[in-house]
Structure formats: structure tokens, C-alpha cells
Design an enzyme around this catalytic site. Structure first.
Site, PDB file in Angstrom:
ATOM      1  N   HIS A  62       0.452   5.903   0.767  1.00  0.00           N
ATOM      2  CA  HIS A  62      -0.439   6.958   1.250  1.00  0.00           C
ATOM      3  C   HIS A  62       0.197   8.320   1.050  1.00  0.00           C
ATOM      4  O   HIS A  62       1.387   8.416   0.743  1.00  0.00           O
ATOM      5  CB  HIS A  62      -0.830   6.758   2.719  1.00  0.00           C
ATOM      6  CG  HIS A  62       0.185   6.011   3.546  1.00  0.00           C
ATOM      7  ND1 HIS A  62       1.322   6.595   4.020  1.00  0.00           N
ATOM      8  CD2 HIS A  62       0.228   4.705   3.949  1.00  0.00           C
ATOM      9  CE1 HIS A  62       2.026   5.697   4.708  1.00  0.00           C
ATOM     10  NE2 HIS A  62       1.392   4.538   4.677  1.00  0.00           N
ATOM     11  N   GLU A 114       8.702  11.205  22.367  1.00  0.00           N
ATOM     12  CA  GLU A 114       8.156  12.515  22.023  1.00  0.00           C
ATOM     13  C   GLU A 114       8.493  12.764  20.559  1.00  0.00           C
ATOM     14  O   GLU A 114       9.613  12.542  20.126  1.00  0.00           O
ATOM     15  CB  GLU A 114       8.681  13.611  22.948  1.00  0.00           C
ATOM     16  CG  GLU A 114      10.160  13.652  23.194  1.00  0.00           C
ATOM     17  CD  GLU A 114      10.537  14.735  24.212  1.00  0.00           C
ATOM     18  OE1 GLU A 114      10.941  15.818  23.773  1.00  0.00           O
ATOM     19  OE2 GLU A 114      10.422  14.499  25.431  1.00  0.00           O
ATOM     20  N   HIS A 161       4.918   0.381   0.182  1.00  0.00           N
ATOM     21  CA  HIS A 161       5.614  -0.465   1.153  1.00  0.00           C
ATOM     22  C   HIS A 161       4.718  -1.574   1.686  1.00  0.00           C
ATOM     23  O   HIS A 161       3.507  -1.573   1.437  1.00  0.00           O
ATOM     24  CB  HIS A 161       6.142   0.392   2.314  1.00  0.00           C
ATOM     25  CG  HIS A 161       5.096   1.271   2.930  1.00  0.00           C
ATOM     26  ND1 HIS A 161       4.750   2.498   2.407  1.00  0.00           N
ATOM     27  CD2 HIS A 161       4.297   1.091   4.016  1.00  0.00           C
ATOM     28  CE1 HIS A 161       3.814   3.041   3.155  1.00  0.00           C
ATOM     29  NE2 HIS A 161       3.509   2.207   4.123  1.00  0.00           N
ATOM     30  N   HIS A 163       0.839  -1.196   0.000  1.00  0.00           N
ATOM     31  CA  HIS A 163       0.000   0.000   0.000  1.00  0.00           C
ATOM     32  C   HIS A 163       0.870   1.241   0.000  1.00  0.00           C
ATOM     33  O   HIS A 163       2.106   1.160   0.122  1.00  0.00           O
ATOM     34  CB  HIS A 163      -0.923  -0.001   1.234  1.00  0.00           C
ATOM     35  CG  HIS A 163      -0.184   0.264   2.516  1.00  0.00           C
ATOM     36  ND1 HIS A 163       0.599  -0.684   3.146  1.00  0.00           N
ATOM     37  CD2 HIS A 163      -0.076   1.387   3.288  1.00  0.00           C
ATOM     38  CE1 HIS A 163       1.140  -0.157   4.236  1.00  0.00           C
ATOM     39  NE2 HIS A 163       0.759   1.100   4.353  1.00  0.00           N
TER      40      HIS A 163
END
Ligand code: MN
Ligand code: MN
Length: 393
Positions: free
Chosen positions: A105, A341, A148, A103
Site C-alpha cells: 500500500h 500513544e 508483505h 499485498h
């Protein structure tokens, strides 16, 4: 009578929304006592909390579980945590052999392997390919638009995915099965030069995650691209990095300076020992998206105009801090607190309150805050690694 007595004794450990100065009153119910115990700083906020800071915490335990044969996923996006517009997170598990299908994105994908091992594959826009195995503490980064896949190896795996857009959803990516299902078969036939019958058994919709067998060795799956391999690795070993050690903890920073492909996401893996805290600071580049890996802690977010709000965090929670808002993270448990973080940025950057004050003329600090020589002397002794901690008493 006995029943009443039992109820009272059971309530001795039940927290009540009453501050030590007497403000508040008992909670007569209905209530979720488990949550009140977990969120003691929301239930009885520090007296310094004030104003209308929006929610800055969401637990993966409160998300929809997408269960498939081969694994599961759940996500925290702006749907779950509206303040978190810069980054979205997905927690995914793949069984041994389980595959997150081929897929791509519109957002870049950054990932941290929590447990186990996986094989990741990709091909870039110049036909250069990448096939690698990743283990616990390893990262990967796929630039926006680059295709990927991820497959669980012998023991399967669980990982965190972070995308550089809070509106991202892993359930609406561009997937190869979805595309095949929505392309006329005569076009597939013409495109690949094979009869339409070759596509008679293709999936009718997005597969997303499926169960397959554990793949053979990396060497056995190698495909030599005539254009070579990708020039900047999509993989980085974060946990293998030598940490910056400080009193009360450690930090490993990863951004485009030591993981060059990671142009849009910077991160720090932070360890805070019991009794220690990540000092008061803020970030001058972007919002902070946090993922709590182990232990428990609390954070107060200061937003100016008299507004501050304290949240409790534990493993599996996502925290958030808007750009430039002041904050600290204190370990409130008896085990080591670990969290990530993360920032939508090419660099990790922070500003230390202590460092700022220590490097400012003493008269300014003294008269601005009406503080005495004790604090000025403490500031004079401060040393500053890149990320700083203070031992709390
Ligand atoms: Mn992806
Ligand atoms: Mn921070």
C-alpha cells in the site's frame, strides 16, 4: 403499583445529567443507559468543559467487522473519526494458519502484537528479504510501498495496525490476488513464461484474508536472497524494552532512534496505575493517536479559545489529540490503564507543563496565575524523566 416501585428501584444506579451544583435535569428517555454509565464525563461534563471541541473518541466496538475464513478485521479511519487525519488504525485477528494475503500500500504500516504469534514476510526494493516471527508485545514496520504478508501461528493472533494516513483503508490496498484477477491471462503467461492454463484457478477478486495451515518452522520456510536480508529490521520487541519507571506508571518509547526503520511513526506504550495520571502536557511535533489496551481513563483536551472537552476511554477505544492541544490522561478505574500513544513523526516528543513552569522565572508564574508559594515550592522539587507522571491524591 408494584411495577412502578420496581422501575424506581432499578433507577437508583442510573446516572442523571445533573451536576453536583444542581445544573441539569433528569433524562426522561429514550436513552442508552449502558453508554451513559460508560461515558460519565460526557454525560455530566466537568464544569471546566466548554466550547466546540469535536469528537476525539471512537470505539472499535462501533466499527464494521470484516469477517473472513481465517480471521477478521475492523478499522478506524477518517470515516469513523473525522478529526484523525494523520493516522488510521486496524484491529485484526488471524486464526492459526490464517493469512493476511500478500499485498502492499501507499502508506507505511506500524503494528503491535496484542495476543499470540504471527509470521511476517517482506521483500524490499533491492530484493533483500525478511521473514520473522513476532509475539505479544512485538512491533513491525513496513515502509510505504513495500510488499508483505502476515500469517497466524499455532494459537493464532490479534494485533493493531497503524497507518501514517487517516484516509487509509485496509480493505482497499494493492493485493496480489486482485492484481492477478485484473491482468489478462496472456500477459500473466508471458510474464512468468508458463502456459495460460497455469492460471485457470486463480481467485477472481481480492482474497484479503484466507485460511491456510499453520506454517512449519522459520528455518523450514527460509529463502536465501542473493541480495541478502534487509539492513534495518522490520521487527522490534517493544514490551521487552526496559521501561522508564516513574511514580504511578511506566513508559516505553519507540521511534527511529531505537527502531531505525520506523521513520514515519513514533510511539509510547504507557502504563498508569490506579489513582495516577499522565501529567498535563502537549506534543510539539504532530497529532496524537491513542489506542487503549486495558483499564479505563479519562482525558480532557484543551484547544485554546476557552474550549476544552472531556472523554472517557476504555480498552478497545481510539483517542485523538490535535497537534499541540493540551491534555492529560487519568486512570479512573481500579486496574492498571495501558495505552499506546502514536505520532506521525520520526521522533517521540512532548512538552511538560510542570517542567515549563519549573524552568520559568518564579515571578512570572506567580503573577501570571496568581498562585502562592505552595505551587512554586512544588515546582522546585519536580524531577523530570522523559515522560512524567504525578501521583494524584
Ligand atoms: Mn499491510
Ligand atoms: Mn500526549
Amino acid at each position: 403499583m408494584e411495577n412502578k416501585h420496581r422501575t424506581q428501584s432499578a433507577h437508583t444506579n442510573v446516572p442523571q445529567p445533573i451536576r453536583s451544583d444542581g445544573a441539569g435535569a433528569t433524562d426522561l428517555g429514550p436513552r442508552d443507559i449502558m453508554r451513559d454509565i460508560e461515558n460519565v464525563n460526557m454525560f455530566v461534563p466537568p464544569v471546566t468543559d466548554a466550547g466546540l471541541i469535536p469528537n476525539m473518541r471512537f470505539s472499535f466496538s462501533d466499527t464494521h467487522m470484516q469477517l473472513n475464513h481465517g480471521g477478521w478485521s475492523r478499522e478506524i479511519t477518517v470515516r469513523e473519526l473525522p478529526i484523525a487525519t494523520t493516522l488510521a488504525g486496524v484491529n485484526m485477528r488471524l486464526t492459526p494458519g490464517g493469512v493476511r494475503e500478500l499485498h502492499w500500500h501507499q502508506q507505511a504500516e506500524w503494528a503491535y502484537m496484542l495476543y499470540g504469534r504471527a509470521r511476517i514476510t517482506s521483500v524490499d526494493q533491492q530484493g533483500r528479504n525478511f521473514i520473522a516471527d513476532v509475539g505479544q508485545g512485538d512491533l513491525w514496520y513496513f515502509p510505504a510501498g513495500i510488499p508483505h504478508s502476515i500469517q497466524g501461528l499455532e494459537d493464532g493472533c490479534e494485533f493493531l495496525l497503524v497507518f501514517d494516513d487517516g484516509h487509509f483503508s485496509d480493505l482497499s490496498t494493492l493485493s496480489i490476488s486482485d492484481w492477478f484477477a485484473h491482468t489478462p491471462k496472456e500477459v500473466l503467461s508471458a510474464n512468468f513464461g508458463v502456459p495460460e492454463s497455469a492460471f485457470s484457478c486463480i481467485p477472481s477478486k481480492q482474497v484479503y484474508i484466507y485460511q491456510d495451515i499453520v506454517p512449519g518452522s522459520l528455518e523450514s520456510q527460509e529463502i536465501q536472497s542473493p541480495y541478502g536480508t534487509i539492513p534495518l529490521s522490520f521487527k522490534h520487541q517493544l514490551l521487552a524494552q526496559t521501561p522508564i519507571r516513574t511514580p504511578g506508571g511506566s513508559v516505553r518509547i519507540v521511534d527511529s532512534t531505537n527502531f531505525p526503520i520506523s521513520k514515519t511513526i513514533a510511539a509510547a506504550l504507557v502504563e498508569i496505575e490506579p489513582g495516577a495520571m499522565r501529567e498535563l502536557h502537549w506534543h510539539p511535533n504532530n497529532d496524537e493517536w491513542q489506542y487503549y489496551l486495558a483499564g479505563q481513563g479519562r482525558m480532557t483536551v484543551f484547544g485554546g479559545s476557552g474550549a476544552a472537552r472531556t472523554f472517557d476511554y476504555r480498552a478497545g477505544d481510539v483517542g485523538y489529540v490535535p497537534f499541540a492541544y493540551g491534555h492529560y490522561i487519568q486512570n479512573t478505574g481500579n486496574q492498571t490503564l495501558w495505552f499506546l500513544e502514536m505520532f506521525k513523526s520520526d521522533r517521540f516528543q512532548d512538552v511538560s507543563l510542570n517542567q515549563w513552569m519549573a524552568l520559568t522565572p518564579r515571578e512570572l508564574v506567580r503573577d501570571n496565575l496568581n498562585v502562592g508559594p505552595e505551587l512554586l515550592e512544588a515546582l522546585r522539587k519536580q524531577k523530570w524523566p522523559v515522560v512524567k507522571y504525578t501521583d494524584s491524591p
